[in-house]
Design a protein around this motif. Structure first.
Motif, PDB file in Angstrom:
ATOM      1  N   PHE A  34      45.512  56.346 108.302  1.00 17.12           N
ATOM      2  CA  PHE A  34      44.914  55.146 107.726  1.00 17.12           C
ATOM      3  C   PHE A  34      45.482  54.890 106.337  1.00 17.12           C
ATOM      4  O   PHE A  34      45.849  55.824 105.616  1.00 17.12           O
ATOM      5  CB  PHE A  34      43.390  55.317 107.595  1.00 17.12           C
ATOM      6  CG  PHE A  34      42.684  55.631 108.874  1.00 17.12           C
ATOM      7  CD1 PHE A  34      42.674  56.922 109.371  1.00 17.12           C
ATOM      8  CD2 PHE A  34      42.037  54.637 109.583  1.00 17.12           C
ATOM      9  CE1 PHE A  34      42.028  57.222 110.564  1.00 17.12           C
ATOM     10  CE2 PHE A  34      41.388  54.934 110.779  1.00 17.12           C
ATOM     11  CZ  PHE A  34      41.388  56.223 111.266  1.00 17.12           C
ATOM     12  N   TYR A  36      44.091  52.680 102.923  1.00 20.38           N
ATOM     13  CA  TYR A  36      43.049  51.912 102.273  1.00 20.38           C
ATOM     14  C   TYR A  36      43.545  51.495 100.894  1.00 20.38           C
ATOM     15  O   TYR A  36      44.366  52.183 100.275  1.00 20.38           O
ATOM     16  CB  TYR A  36      41.772  52.748 102.091  1.00 20.38           C
ATOM     17  CG  TYR A  36      40.980  52.993 103.347  1.00 20.38           C
ATOM     18  CD1 TYR A  36      41.299  54.042 104.205  1.00 20.38           C
ATOM     19  CD2 TYR A  36      39.901  52.181 103.671  1.00 20.38           C
ATOM     20  CE1 TYR A  36      40.551  54.280 105.354  1.00 20.38           C
ATOM     21  CE2 TYR A  36      39.148  52.410 104.815  1.00 20.38           C
ATOM     22  CZ  TYR A  36      39.479  53.463 105.648  1.00 20.38           C
ATOM     23  OH  TYR A  36      38.738  53.683 106.783  1.00 20.38           O
ATOM     24  N   GLN A  38      42.121  50.194  96.962  1.00 17.04           N
ATOM     25  CA  GLN A  38      40.943  50.164  96.085  1.00 17.04           C
ATOM     26  C   GLN A  38      41.267  49.415  94.806  1.00 17.04           C
ATOM     27  O   GLN A  38      42.204  49.756  94.085  1.00 17.04           O
ATOM     28  CB  GLN A  38      40.488  51.584  95.759  1.00 17.04           C
ATOM     29  CG  GLN A  38      39.195  51.642  94.972  1.00 17.04           C
ATOM     30  CD  GLN A  38      38.714  53.066  94.743  1.00 17.04           C
ATOM     31  OE1 GLN A  38      39.509  53.981  94.567  1.00 17.04           O
ATOM     32  NE2 GLN A  38      37.402  53.262  94.758  1.00 17.04           N
ATOM     33  N   ASN A  41      36.756  49.605  90.150  1.00 17.88           N
ATOM     34  CA  ASN A  41      35.293  49.644  90.309  1.00 17.88           C
ATOM     35  C   ASN A  41      34.826  49.038  91.625  1.00 17.88           C
ATOM     36  O   ASN A  41      33.743  48.451  91.695  1.00 17.88           O
ATOM     37  CB  ASN A  41      34.604  48.942  89.134  1.00 17.88           C
ATOM     38  CG  ASN A  41      34.750  49.736  87.857  1.00 17.88           C
ATOM     39  OD1 ASN A  41      34.540  50.950  87.839  1.00 17.88           O
ATOM     40  ND2 ASN A  41      35.146  49.081  86.795  1.00 17.88           N
ATOM     41  N   ARG A  42      35.631  49.177  92.632  1.00 19.14           N
ATOM     42  CA  ARG A  42      35.277  48.699  93.963  1.00 19.14           C
ATOM     43  C   ARG A  42      35.425  49.806  94.985  1.00 19.14           C
ATOM     44  O   ARG A  42      36.060  50.832  94.748  1.00 19.14           O
ATOM     45  CB  ARG A  42      36.195  47.522  94.365  1.00 19.14           C
ATOM     46  CG  ARG A  42      36.145  46.340  93.449  1.00 19.14           C
ATOM     47  CD  ARG A  42      34.798  45.644  93.491  1.00 19.14           C
ATOM     48  NE  ARG A  42      34.433  45.189  94.818  1.00 19.14           N
ATOM     49  CZ  ARG A  42      34.822  44.026  95.325  1.00 19.14           C
ATOM     50  NH1 ARG A  42      35.568  43.218  94.629  1.00 19.14           N
ATOM     51  NH2 ARG A  42      34.437  43.684  96.534  1.00 19.14           N
ATOM     52  N   GLY A  43      34.843  49.591  96.147  1.00 20.58           N
ATOM     53  CA  GLY A  43      35.014  50.526  97.248  1.00 20.58           C
ATOM     54  C   GLY A  43      36.383  50.380  97.876  1.00 20.58           C
ATOM     55  O   GLY A  43      37.212  49.589  97.422  1.00 20.58           O
ATOM     56  N   LEU A  44      36.633  51.150  98.909  1.00 18.64           N
ATOM     57  CA  LEU A  44      37.922  51.119  99.594  1.00 18.64           C
ATOM     58  C   LEU A  44      37.933  50.033 100.663  1.00 18.64           C
ATOM     59  O   LEU A  44      36.977  49.894 101.421  1.00 18.64           O
ATOM     60  CB  LEU A  44      38.214  52.469 100.251  1.00 18.64           C
ATOM     61  CG  LEU A  44      38.806  53.557  99.344  1.00 18.64           C
ATOM     62  CD1 LEU A  44      37.816  54.010  98.301  1.00 18.64           C
ATOM     63  CD2 LEU A  44      39.281  54.728 100.181  1.00 18.64           C
ATOM     64  N   PHE A  46      39.891  48.664 104.026  1.00 19.94           N
ATOM     65  CA  PHE A  46      40.774  49.081 105.096  1.00 19.94           C
ATOM     66  C   PHE A  46      41.978  48.157 105.193  1.00 19.94           C
ATOM     67  O   PHE A  46      41.836  46.926 105.185  1.00 19.94           O
ATOM     68  CB  PHE A  46      39.993  49.081 106.408  1.00 19.94           C
ATOM     69  CG  PHE A  46      40.824  49.248 107.637  1.00 19.94           C
ATOM     70  CD1 PHE A  46      41.052  48.182 108.483  1.00 19.94           C
ATOM     71  CD2 PHE A  46      41.372  50.480 107.957  1.00 19.94           C
ATOM     72  CE1 PHE A  46      41.809  48.326 109.627  1.00 19.94           C
ATOM     73  CE2 PHE A  46      42.133  50.637 109.101  1.00 19.94           C
ATOM     74  CZ  PHE A  46      42.354  49.553 109.941  1.00 19.94           C
ATOM     75  N   LEU A  88      45.073  50.602  93.698  1.00 21.69           N
ATOM     76  CA  LEU A  88      45.203  52.015  94.052  1.00 21.69           C
ATOM     77  C   LEU A  88      45.203  52.130  95.570  1.00 21.69           C
ATOM     78  O   LEU A  88      44.323  51.576  96.234  1.00 21.69           O
ATOM     79  CB  LEU A  88      44.025  52.781  93.453  1.00 21.69           C
ATOM     80  CG  LEU A  88      44.061  54.303  93.401  1.00 21.69           C
ATOM     81  CD1 LEU A  88      45.301  54.805  92.699  1.00 21.69           C
ATOM     82  CD2 LEU A  88      42.811  54.816  92.702  1.00 21.69           C
ATOM     83  N   PHE A  90      45.321  54.500  99.052  1.00 21.27           N
ATOM     84  CA  PHE A  90      45.014  55.818  99.585  1.00 21.27           C
ATOM     85  C   PHE A  90      45.444  55.919 101.044  1.00 21.27           C
ATOM     86  O   PHE A  90      45.138  55.055 101.856  1.00 21.27           O
ATOM     87  CB  PHE A  90      43.511  56.115  99.516  1.00 21.27           C
ATOM     88  CG  PHE A  90      42.999  56.330  98.132  1.00 21.27           C
ATOM     89  CD1 PHE A  90      42.421  55.294  97.424  1.00 21.27           C
ATOM     90  CD2 PHE A  90      43.088  57.577  97.536  1.00 21.27           C
ATOM     91  CE1 PHE A  90      41.939  55.489  96.139  1.00 21.27           C
ATOM     92  CE2 PHE A  90      42.605  57.791  96.253  1.00 21.27           C
ATOM     93  CZ  PHE A  90      42.041  56.740  95.559  1.00 21.27           C
ATOM     94  N   PHE A 104      41.530  62.341 102.557  1.00 19.23           N
ATOM     95  CA  PHE A 104      42.286  61.381 101.778  1.00 19.23           C
ATOM     96  C   PHE A 104      43.305  62.064 100.884  1.00 19.23           C
ATOM     97  O   PHE A 104      43.113  63.200 100.441  1.00 19.23           O
ATOM     98  CB  PHE A 104      41.349  60.566 100.888  1.00 19.23           C
ATOM     99  CG  PHE A 104      40.510  59.569 101.617  1.00 19.23           C
ATOM    100  CD1 PHE A 104      39.313  59.934 102.215  1.00 19.23           C
ATOM    101  CD2 PHE A 104      40.917  58.244 101.726  1.00 19.23           C
ATOM    102  CE1 PHE A 104      38.540  59.013 102.894  1.00 19.23           C
ATOM    103  CE2 PHE A 104      40.146  57.315 102.395  1.00 19.23           C
ATOM    104  CZ  PHE A 104      38.966  57.697 102.987  1.00 19.23           C
ATOM    105  N   GLY A 105      44.377  61.332 100.590  1.00 23.06           N
ATOM    106  CA  GLY A 105      45.299  61.753  99.551  1.00 23.06           C
ATOM    107  C   GLY A 105      44.727  61.430  98.185  1.00 23.06           C
ATOM    108  O   GLY A 105      43.625  60.882  98.066  1.00 23.06           O
ATOM    109  N   THR A 106      45.486  61.757  97.163  1.00 26.13           N
ATOM    110  CA  THR A 106      45.014  61.562  95.785  1.00 26.13           C
ATOM    111  C   THR A 106      45.241  60.147  95.282  1.00 26.13           C
ATOM    112  O   THR A 106      44.792  59.799  94.196  1.00 26.13           O
ATOM    113  CB  THR A 106      45.708  62.543  94.840  1.00 26.13           C
ATOM    114  OG1 THR A 106      47.120  62.434  95.017  1.00 26.13           O
ATOM    115  CG2 THR A 106      45.267  63.971  95.116  1.00 26.13           C
TER     116      THR A 106
ATOM    117  N   GLY B 106      31.434  50.682 101.370  1.00 22.48           N
ATOM    118  CA  GLY B 106      30.688  49.838 100.465  1.00 22.48           C
ATOM    119  C   GLY B 106      31.353  49.804  99.101  1.00 22.48           C
ATOM    120  O   GLY B 106      32.379  50.472  98.882  1.00 22.48           O
ATOM    121  N   PRO B 107      30.783  49.045  98.149  1.00 25.42           N
ATOM    122  CA  PRO B 107      31.387  48.894  96.820  1.00 25.42           C
ATOM    123  C   PRO B 107      31.234  50.120  95.942  1.00 25.42           C
ATOM    124  O   PRO B 107      31.918  50.239  94.926  1.00 25.42           O
ATOM    125  CB  PRO B 107      30.638  47.704  96.232  1.00 25.42           C
ATOM    126  CG  PRO B 107      29.320  47.723  96.920  1.00 25.42           C
ATOM    127  CD  PRO B 107      29.586  48.205  98.310  1.00 25.42           C
TER     128      PRO B 107
END
Lengths: 114, 114
Positions: A34, A36, A38, A41-44, A46, A88, A90, A104-106, B106-107
């Motif tokens: 996968f 993702y 980012q 200040n937000r989620g990931l 897809f 960012l 991932f 996940f990777g860094t 989610g966020p």
């Protein structure tokens, strides 16, 4: 144990140029892979995934990734970068099956400049 | 488009205090995950639920962290007492079923422990 390596902390590219964000993985059995993205200040969000089938996977926002089993890689690519792609990224892997967790990777920070 | 909801978005607390985070997954998603993301790193799984049951909590620091999903829908993650090292982004994700495989995030809740 499964793992993901993103060898570059940051990738810099000029707008309009192609971009590649590298990812290699290690997992026993068939990998589910996968990407993702980012934003601050937000989620990931897809982007795309490889489960089986065609090695070239197309995803959201013009991104694609190529699965290479022999090199255990799943690099993210885009033919023409946009400033808005700066974020960012991932890579993540898990072993095919219902119970395995996602590793996940860094992360790799993509900076696209004018 | 359905989204995973989390609250609060930001939380500042002092060490030794109790904090709680809430997550409402996408409707119908049976699998729910809590991740912790330390600045500069990828998300790490804390706990996974399948409906109301815990599937994996091997990385959850059980002396201070607890998670529940009583009715198999929304979930709460609690930390008591909070420590300075708990400062991180706490992400919730959900998945429809193992066959769809994609986790939607989610966020996040940004926790700062002073």
């Amino acid at each position: 144990a499964q793992s993901v390596a993103q060898p570059e902390d940051q990738v810099n590219v000029a707008e309009g140029n192609p971009l590649t964000v590298k990812c290699t993985y290690s997992v026993s059995g068939n990998p589910y892979l996968f990407w993702y993205v980012q934003y601050p200040n937000r989620g990931l969000q897809f982007l795309l995934k490889y489960i089986t089938g065609d090695n070239l996977v197309k995803g959201s926002y013009g991104f694609e990734a190529e699965f290479n089993k022999s090199q255990t890689s799943f690099h993210l690519k885009k033919p023409s970068a946009l400033v808005s792609d700066s974020a960012l990224y991932f890579c993540a892997v898990r072993k095919g099956g219902t119970a395995s967790k996602l590793t996940f990777g860094t992360g790799t920070r993509l900076q696209v400049t004018l | 488009e359905a989204e995973v909801a989390q609250s609060p978005r930001y939380k500042i607390t002092e060490k030794s205090q109790a904090v709680a985070f809430w997550c409402d997954p996408i409707s119908g998603h049976a699998t729910l995950y809590w991740y912790r993301q330390i600045l500069g790193q990828g998300p790490e799984l804390l706990v996974q639920f399948q409906d109301e049951s815990v599937v994996d909590d091997s990385q959850l620091p059980k002396d201070r962290f607890s998670a529940e999903r009583l009715k198999g829908v929304d979930s709460t993650l609690k930390i008591q007492p909070a420590e300075l090292g708990d400062s991180a982004m706490y992400l919730c994700a959900s998945r429809l079923d193992p066959n769809t495989d994609t986790q939607y995030f989610g966020p996040g809740t940004r926790l700062t422990v002073l």
